[in-house]
Design a protein around this motif. Structure first.
Motif: not given
Length: 734
Positions: A338-364
């Motif tokens: 999702l983050g890749d797609g949003q970044l490709a669309r230029g929506d960096g804020a939405a991409a950042l939200t999903h990528n941070r959620q991914a970091v939380a899961i990856a950390t766990a």
């Protein structure tokens, strides 16, 4: 004369014509499966036994004893958990199957023992002493063999040759050729992964398909073995069609296996035909809509085709299914997709939200299994994705922090596995990201140094395996990154040398495999980079020649798949570069024609996908390029029209990201150039136009004060020169 005694019947010893594999299921099941496949490929499908399930029903001790009575060799596959805190006590239990297998084999003078270490396992002397005494001769009396991931081909070849020599068992005559073909095919599959996590997912899925094909090869009768052998040989050359046909026949013949078959076709098609891959992943979901893996693969295929809407729909479905299943790793993949797609669309804020959620899961997930390198790598990728989103929003310092988190993990993994090419390559990419930030911050010396460190790792990987085309590709990319840093530092000569090295590597790769579209695209990038540095040096003829070479490649790709948005965008880019080159030579009409061709392509891309910010920004750039060309031809009225179109796009982008520094800078440029085009007619600059000019100046001043790295633009220098003349605005308003 006494009757002679009847002769005692002589019972011949059992024929020993097979090999037994002993392994611990929770230790090295994957590695033992690969060894099992290759032993069957090497000695024949009926010549290898692996655990009680491959030797029929009955009491397991009796079945194992009967199998070992037929065997000339016993291969003990030993991984890192074979004698750990859990499994060592089991070896001391009389009812343990692995203990019984090995003790029975060791007791036979007719069986050659082959202890084989896999997955970086080791068994030092102190640990051997902790084994049951009857098992210790396995390591004290028999030579231990090691199979490494990076040296798998050579190690398995040596293992089979040595077993054949020790037991006199015949090795299949096509074994060597098959080993070479399968190894080359696996290397080709590994080339799917470049810098994006999505490609890693494709790599894993495609590798599963190669494993399936190898398993079928191990079990195949002679006729099917020949067909699979031909499929592997073709796959090694990048031609997946024969391998796809194996599964396409199965897909058409039986619904029971159609889902798996369609998955395998899709995985193979990713090597050469992403459109076909998307079609087959779609078929998987038609047959079984509840497959999150297929949804994510379909999303990645559509993303590669530039179909961002279709990619988003598929990844959203994959995310829903992953969450319903409770599969954290699949949810992590979906969020990053999702983050890749949003970044490709230029929506960096939405991409950042999903990528941070991914970091939380990856950390766990990493905390659950801190020794698992794959989970650590997932965490490093998630941190990198957060950095990408932050950088896209103009936050280089925050991005640098995320990249450093990722780099620290990669450095640790590389230190733990110095022989792992993947870990070393990940480290090179991590350094590359740091270099990009340093370049952004105008720390040119630091960027050059970091890029060269990354290049040194890639160079060492090529030295390690000079025939690996994917390592060669990485090396070409590394030379280009060094060239970028050198060019930014002002060392054009050294930058040109780096770009030329990159070009020569890509030319060799494309010459060896002209059908590889990914390599063709990289070749076009290399030509364009050389053109840019030559143009900056004033070598306009050579620059134009380089751009035209890039154009030829880009046009071939664009014609090959007109619906591929990325390839169309590449072609528009090179038209822009040729326009600038011929304008510098004074051919204003030709320049305008090339700018308009780029404009036509970008207008079509925006019409196809009006919500994608990068396409909108490219269209903005095209309108300004046309305006500049019209201004140079003394056509201010048409130039003003193009500037107003560019300004409208800038306002649209700014409404979505009002704080984005690049978007603010773009609007300032459009505003300044519009006021300049208006002022070309004496007395035509109104108070509103003057206000637009002043706003542009204020934005530039604000961005400069914020420390945002200002690009070296001619219009910016002109505006700042005007500001040094106090009466400029009044003179233009007169």
């Amino acid at each position: 004369m006494p009757a002679s005694e009847p002769a005692t019947a002589q019972v011949p010893p059992p024929l020993r014509d097979a090999i037994f594999i002993s392994y611990r299921r929770d230790d090295a099941r994957g590695a033992s499966g690969r060894v099992y496949d290759w032993l069957k490929i090497g000695f024949g499908a009926n010549a290898v036994f692996r655990d009680v399930h491959s030797i029929g029903v009955g009491r397991w001790r009796d079945r194992i004893d009967a199998a070992l009575a037929r065997c000339a060799a016993c291969v003990a596959v030993i991984g890192p958990r074979w004698a750990d805190a859990t499994n060592l006590p089991r070896l001391h239990e009389s009812g343990d199957m692995v203990r019984h297998e090995l003790m029975t084999a060791l007791a036979s003078e007719a069986i050659t023992m082959v202890p084989t270490l896999v997955e970086n396992a080791s068994l030092p002397g102190e640990q051997v002493k902790q084994l049951p005494e009857p098992l210790q001769p396995l390591f004290r009396e028999w030579n231990v063999r090691t199979i490494t991931e990076n040296g798998w081909e050579d190690d398995i070849r040596r293992l089979i040759q040595e077993i054949g020599e020790a037991t006199a068992l015949p090795v299949q005559p096509d074994f060597q050729a098959l080993l070479l073909s399968v190894a080359a095919a696996e290397q080709r599959i590994a080339g799917l992964e470049q810098e994006h996590r999505a490609q890693r997912d494709q790599l894993e899925a495609s590798q599963r398909t190669i494993d399936e094909l190898r398993g079928r090869l191990a079990e195949a009768p002679s006729g099917e073995r020949d067909r699979l052998s031909e499929a592997f040989a073709a796959l090694a050359q990048g031609n997946t069609r024969q391998a796809e046909a194996v599964f396409e026949r199965e897909h058409a013949a039986a619904l029971r296996t159609a889902v798996d078959a369609a998955c395998h076709v899709g995985n193979l098609a990713l090597l050469r035909d992403v459109g076909k891959a998307a079609t087959y992943f779609g078929k998987v979901l038609q047959l079984d809509p509840e497959q999150p893996e297929a949804s994510l693969q379909l999303s990645q295929a559509r993303f590669s085709l530039g179909d961002l809407d279709g990619a988003e729909q598929a990844v959203q479905r994959g995310l829903e299914l992953a969450r319903a299943r409770g599969d954290g790793r699949l949810e992590l993949r979906a969020l990053l997709g999702l983050g890749d797609g949003q970044l490709a669309r230029g929506d960096g804020a939405a991409a950042l939200t999903h990528n941070r959620q991914a970091v939380a899961i990856a950390t766990a997930l990493a905390d659950q299994q801190p020794a698992d390198p794959d989970r650590q790598r997932d965490l490093s990728v998630a941190h990198t994705k957060v950095g990408d989103a932050l950088l896209a929003q103009g936050q280089p310092e925050a991005a640098l922090e995320s990249y450093r988190h990722s780099l620290a993990i990669r450095q640790k993994l590389a230190a733990q596995e110095p022989a792992s090419s993947q870990a070393q390559r990940d480290l090179a990419i991590g350094l590359e990201r740091i270099g990009e930030i340093l370049l952004w911050q105008k720390d040119f010396d630091g960027a050059v140094d970091t890029s060269r460190r990354s290049l040194a790792i890639r160079d060492a990987l090529v030295e390690r395996d000079s025939g690996n085309s994917n390592a060669q590709l990485d090396l070409s990319i590394g030379h280009n990154k060094v060239g970028d840093a050198l060019l930014a530092r002002g060392d054009g000569g050294s930058a040109l040398a780096a770009y030329t090295k990159a070009l020569r590597i890509m030319e060799e790769l494309v010459r060896a495999d002209p059908g590889n579209s990914q390599w063709q695209r990289e070749l076009a990038f290399c030509h364009n980079r050389r053109g840019e540095v030559l143009a900056a040096a004033g070598e306009s003829e050579e620059a134009l020649m380089a751009f035209r070479q890039g154009q030829a490649v880009a046009e071939r790709l664009a014609c090959l798949d007109p619906d591929n948005s990325l390839w169309q965008a590449d072609l528009a880019f090179v038209f822009d570069r040729i326009g600038a080159a011929v304008q510098h030579q004074g051919d204003l009409e030709a320049a305008l024609q090339h700018y308009q061709r780029a404009l036509a392509i970008r207008s079509a891309l925006v019409a196809r996908d009006p919500e994608t910010s990068p396409w909108l920004r490219d269209l903005f750039v095209s309108h300004l390029n046309v305006a500049d060309s019209l201004t140079a031809q003394n056509n201010p009225e048409a130039a003003r029209l193009s500037c107003r179109k560019a300004l409208a796009i800038a306002d649209q982008l700014l409404s979505c990201a009002p704080d984005d520094p690049q978007t603010r800078f773009d609007r300032a440029e459009a505003g300044y150039k519009l006021s300049a085009a208006i002022a070309a007619d004496p007395g035509s600059l109104s108070a509103a136009d003057a206000e637009l000019l002043n706003t542009s100046r204020e934005v530039v001043a604000d961005l400069r004060a914020s420390g945002w790295p200002m690009p070296h633009e001619a219009w910016l220098r002109a505006m700042e020169a005007e500001q040094s003349e106090p009466d400029t605005s009044e003179r233009r308003l007169a």
